[in-house]
Design a protein around this motif. Structure first.
Motif, PDB file in Angstrom:
ATOM      1  N   ARG A  64     -65.879  44.702  69.653  1.00  8.53           N
ATOM      2  CA  ARG A  64     -66.736  45.772  69.215  1.00  8.53           C
ATOM      3  C   ARG A  64     -66.250  46.429  67.894  1.00  8.53           C
ATOM      4  O   ARG A  64     -65.100  47.026  68.201  1.00  8.53           O
ATOM      5  CB  ARG A  64     -67.143  46.560  70.165  1.00  8.53           C
ATOM      6  N   THR A  66     -66.364  49.669  65.898  1.00  3.48           N
ATOM      7  CA  THR A  66     -67.043  51.147  66.200  1.00  3.48           C
ATOM      8  C   THR A  66     -66.905  51.713  64.831  1.00  3.48           C
ATOM      9  O   THR A  66     -65.682  52.139  64.176  1.00  3.48           O
ATOM     10  CB  THR A  66     -65.997  51.850  67.097  1.00  3.48           C
ATOM     11  N   GLU A  77     -67.088  54.892  61.969  1.00  2.00           N
ATOM     12  CA  GLU A  77     -67.126  56.430  62.209  1.00  2.00           C
ATOM     13  C   GLU A  77     -68.500  56.914  62.180  1.00  2.00           C
ATOM     14  O   GLU A  77     -68.736  58.245  62.580  1.00  2.00           O
ATOM     15  CB  GLU A  77     -66.168  57.037  61.151  1.00  2.00           C
ATOM     16  N   GLU A  78     -69.640  56.398  61.412  1.00  2.00           N
ATOM     17  CA  GLU A  78     -70.510  56.893  61.375  1.00  2.00           C
ATOM     18  C   GLU A  78     -71.517  56.833  62.605  1.00  2.00           C
ATOM     19  O   GLU A  78     -72.351  57.878  62.743  1.00  2.00           O
ATOM     20  CB  GLU A  78     -71.759  56.080  60.391  1.00  2.00           C
ATOM     21  N   GLY A  79     -71.162  56.029  63.569  1.00  2.00           N
ATOM     22  CA  GLY A  79     -71.834  56.398  64.965  1.00  2.00           C
ATOM     23  C   GLY A  79     -72.247  55.000  65.615  1.00  2.00           C
ATOM     24  O   GLY A  79     -72.555  55.047  66.617  1.00  2.00           O
ATOM     25  N   TRP A  80     -72.294  53.805  64.459  1.00  2.00           N
ATOM     26  CA  TRP A  80     -72.992  52.549  65.086  1.00  2.00           C
ATOM     27  C   TRP A  80     -71.785  51.778  65.646  1.00  2.00           C
ATOM     28  O   TRP A  80     -70.733  51.816  65.250  1.00  2.00           O
ATOM     29  CB  TRP A  80     -73.778  52.057  63.934  1.00  2.00           C
ATOM     30  N   THR A  81     -72.361  50.556  66.246  1.00  2.00           N
ATOM     31  CA  THR A  81     -71.398  49.526  66.664  1.00  2.00           C
ATOM     32  C   THR A  81     -71.915  48.139  66.532  1.00  2.00           C
ATOM     33  O   THR A  81     -73.244  48.199  66.542  1.00  2.00           O
ATOM     34  CB  THR A  81     -71.003  49.844  68.396  1.00  2.00           C
ATOM     35  N   ALA A  82     -71.019  47.359  66.406  1.00  2.24           N
ATOM     36  CA  ALA A  82     -71.418  45.961  66.269  1.00  2.24           C
ATOM     37  C   ALA A  82     -70.688  45.098  66.860  1.00  2.24           C
ATOM     38  O   ALA A  82     -69.305  45.277  67.041  1.00  2.24           O
ATOM     39  CB  ALA A  82     -71.892  45.627  64.912  1.00  2.24           C
ATOM     40  N   GLU A 107     -58.410  46.743  66.354  1.00  2.00           N
ATOM     41  CA  GLU A 107     -59.402  46.691  67.180  1.00  2.00           C
ATOM     42  C   GLU A 107     -59.395  47.994  68.012  1.00  2.00           C
ATOM     43  O   GLU A 107     -60.292  48.313  68.494  1.00  2.00           O
ATOM     44  CB  GLU A 107     -59.725  45.665  67.976  1.00  2.00           C
ATOM     45  N   GLN A 114     -58.898  51.093  66.755  1.00  2.00           N
ATOM     46  CA  GLN A 114     -59.194  52.148  65.821  1.00  2.00           C
ATOM     47  C   GLN A 114     -60.414  52.089  65.134  1.00  2.00           C
ATOM     48  O   GLN A 114     -61.142  50.956  65.377  1.00  2.00           O
ATOM     49  CB  GLN A 114     -58.129  52.338  64.745  1.00  2.00           C
ATOM     50  N   ILE A 115     -61.048  53.084  64.642  1.00  4.95           N
ATOM     51  CA  ILE A 115     -62.335  53.170  64.130  1.00  4.95           C
ATOM     52  C   ILE A 115     -62.324  52.087  62.858  1.00  4.95           C
ATOM     53  O   ILE A 115     -61.443  51.835  62.138  1.00  4.95           O
ATOM     54  CB  ILE A 115     -62.596  54.683  63.508  1.00  4.95           C
ATOM     55  N   GLY A 147     -75.287  49.181  68.884  1.00  2.66           N
ATOM     56  CA  GLY A 147     -76.262  49.614  68.312  1.00  2.66           C
ATOM     57  C   GLY A 147     -76.136  49.974  66.753  1.00  2.66           C
ATOM     58  O   GLY A 147     -75.170  50.489  66.357  1.00  2.66           O
ATOM     59  N   ASN A 148     -76.931  49.592  65.814  1.00  7.55           N
ATOM     60  CA  ASN A 148     -76.640  49.813  64.418  1.00  7.55           C
ATOM     61  C   ASN A 148     -78.160  49.777  63.683  1.00  7.55           C
ATOM     62  O   ASN A 148     -79.162  49.507  64.319  1.00  7.55           O
ATOM     63  CB  ASN A 148     -75.488  48.959  63.990  1.00  7.55           C
ATOM     64  N   ASN A 205     -68.564  63.274  57.614  1.00  6.08           N
ATOM     65  CA  ASN A 205     -68.165  62.913  58.986  1.00  6.08           C
ATOM     66  C   ASN A 205     -66.517  63.226  58.755  1.00  6.08           C
ATOM     67  O   ASN A 205     -65.903  63.322  59.955  1.00  6.08           O
ATOM     68  CB  ASN A 205     -68.388  61.518  59.593  1.00  6.08           C
ATOM     69  N   ARG A 256     -65.975  64.820  62.114  1.00  9.91           N
ATOM     70  CA  ARG A 256     -65.278  64.487  63.061  1.00  9.91           C
ATOM     71  C   ARG A 256     -63.869  65.148  63.462  1.00  9.91           C
ATOM     72  O   ARG A 256     -63.615  65.316  64.520  1.00  9.91           O
ATOM     73  CB  ARG A 256     -65.133  62.867  62.819  1.00  9.91           C
ATOM     74  N   GLN A 301     -72.450  52.566  73.320  1.00 12.10           N
ATOM     75  CA  GLN A 301     -73.633  53.382  72.559  1.00 12.10           C
ATOM     76  C   GLN A 301     -74.637  54.088  73.759  1.00 12.10           C
ATOM     77  O   GLN A 301     -74.939  55.318  73.695  1.00 12.10           O
ATOM     78  CB  GLN A 301     -74.752  52.498  72.001  1.00 12.10           C
TER      79      GLN A 301
END
Lengths: 247, 252
Positions: free
Chosen positions: A133, A135, A137-142, A213, A215-216, B52-53, B99, B103, B212
């Protein structure tokens, strides 16, 4: 009446403070990134020291199933050959044109055998495939599947020297990020040339990108150009962003 | 007084460690709420599960910045040949993103909250503060009392300041919920967004259903805590603002 406390308040506070000090000491004896007198950077370094002190260093980031692979936005630089971009790279454009046959990753600094590693050479090394995954820093994941050679293996091939402390990764879009030895030799830290079973796409950092993996996302440098191993922290000034970003 | 307060005649003032931790946590919470909102502005979409993106469907979106439904994507292409394959696309839109400091300030304030919170929890446990002042006795903790206390609060009949830890049933229950449920929940869901912490403690991803989901729960916990803050301040005002502030600061 004088109360007979088992511990005085002063004793408790002093014991607590020296306990915390002792906890932080092993982290502080190593070289730490600069704080520039900025309280935010002090907080970042505190997070780094506490993570390195309290978290098990070689724990693995979660790996997923093939069916978990998700859509994946490409952000930041998405094409270094774009002449209108601030991060335009003529050199990268030429390599891209030649399908990266002439591309090479330079490994320099505190290594016994500095040199350039072609894409074919990197692909001939033992590889690792991981579905992890990302992650941001903006807040989204993929989630994506990455294939590449462990960075630690390449550094050992190059004869990394024992006084090495940081691995600095420079990219064709003028981006630079450094990581410490713990991250550099983590089994999931790879130089990835494959994504989701194909060659790494241009938007995601072709021909080779770093994957860190634990870290952001922004530590996973795209469009790699050269890797320099140093014993000193390479100070590029306060970028306004945390150097360590395992959080 | 309809409120079932069993106030002792000899009022004990707030302890110094209670006052100190109260204000450190207040300041940390305000910094966390502010930077938390800044982070929502950067990515105002919420999801459930691990992923989630902008290229996956959202649970809900908040219209709080220019990033809301910005739609700046090009070169969309599928990863696999089959129908419904996950895709990638390049972002062309220059998003709002503060951020860098957001952050770092969030995590710095988080350190103050966590360290002060742990000191408070230990002190509360070992001094008997929780048992004596927050835990309702079995005689006090009845549905009847709860209903009466709630009714008097709804009628805005708030007992005057007691200058110390002499709390009503509803007040005790609320404080217990904040201390032992909401604050631990928001701390743990915050940690579940950290790739280094979840690598070390993967159970966090299990109990919160993914990174998420943890972010979404974190958001709702922050709304609940902000709601608490508003009602708390309202109650402080209704029960005698000046006296309450004095008793939580340098007053006796």
């Amino acid at each position: 009446m004088k109360k007979n406390y088992l511990f005085t308040r002063r004793q408790i506070i002093l014991t607590g403070l020296s306990g915390i000090g002792g906890l932080l000491l092993p982290g502080c004896s190593k070289k730490l990134p600069p704080t520039y007198g900025n309280i935010l950077r002090m907080g970042d370094v505190l997070t780094y020291v506490v993570h390195r002190t309290l978290l098990p260093g070689q724990s693995m980031a979660r790996e997923y199933q093939h069916s978990d692979i998700s859509s994946f936005p490409a952000t930041g630089t998405t094409n270094p050959a774009d002449e209108t971009s601030k991060y335009y790279s003529e050199a990268w454009g030429k390599f891209h044109h030649g399908e990266f046959a002439n591309w090479g990753l330079s490994i320099e600094g505190l290594v016994a055998r500095p040199g350039s590693y072609s894409l074919a050479t990197l692909q001939s090394f033992p590889n690792r495939t991981q579905i992890t995954r990302h992650t941001c820093e903006e807040g989204w994941t993929a989630i994506a599947e990455w294939t590449g050679v462990p960075l630690g293996y390449v550094l050992q091939q190059a004869g990394i020297q024992p006084n090495a402390r940081f691995v600095n990764c420079y990219a064709y879009d003028d981006y630079m990020e450094s990581i410490d030895m713990l991250d550099a030799f983590h089994p999931q830290t790879i130089l990835a040339y494959g994504m989701n079973g194909r060659n790494l796409p241009v938007q995601h950092g072709a021909p080779v990108r770093l994957r860190v993996e634990k870290q952001i996302g922004y530590k996973s440098v795209k469009y790699l150009k050269r890797i320099v191993v140093t014993d000193e922290f390479v100070d590029v000034g306060d970028t306004g962003w945390s150097w360590y970003n395992g959080i | 007084m309809s409120s079932p307060n069993n106030q002792s005649t000899a009022t004990t003032p707030h302890k110094r460690w209670v006052k100190g931790s109260h204000w450190i946590i207040t300041l940390s919470f305000l910094a966390l709420a502010f930077t938390g909102f800044e982070m929502i502005m950067v990515h105002p979409r919420f999801y459930w599960g691990e992923v989630g993106n902008d290229l996956t469907p959202a649970l809900f979106e908040l219209p709080v910045s220019r990033n809301y439904k910005h739609g700046g994507w090009e070169n969309s292409s599928p990863f696999f040949a089959q129908q419904g394959s996950p895709i990638t696309a390049s972002r062309t839109y220059d998003i709002f993103n503060q951020n860098g400091w957001g952050r770092s300030l969030h995590f710095l304030a988080g350190w103050f909250l966590v360290v002060t919170g742990l000191v408070y929890l230990l002190a509360g446990l070992f001094t008997g503060h929780f048992r004596r002042n927050l835990w309702p006795g079995s005689k006090e903790f009845t549905l009847q009392n709860f209903r009466l206390d709630l009714a008097s609060h709804l009628r805005m009949q708030i007992p005057p300041a007691a200058n110390g830890p002499h709390y009503g049933l509803l007040q005790k229950s609320t404080y217990l919920a904040v201390i032992f449920f909401l604050l631990p929940l928001i701390t743990l869901t915050g940690m579940t967004m950290s790739p280094a912490i979840t690598a070390a403690y993967p159970f966090l991803l299990k109990i919160f259903f993914g990174a998420q989901s943890a972010r979404t729960i974190h958001f709702f916990a922050s709304i609940a805590l902000e709601g608490f803050l508003i009602v708390h301040v309202l109650m402080v005002i209704k029960s005698g603002f000046k006296q309450q502030i004095l008793s939580m600061t340098w007053g006796k």
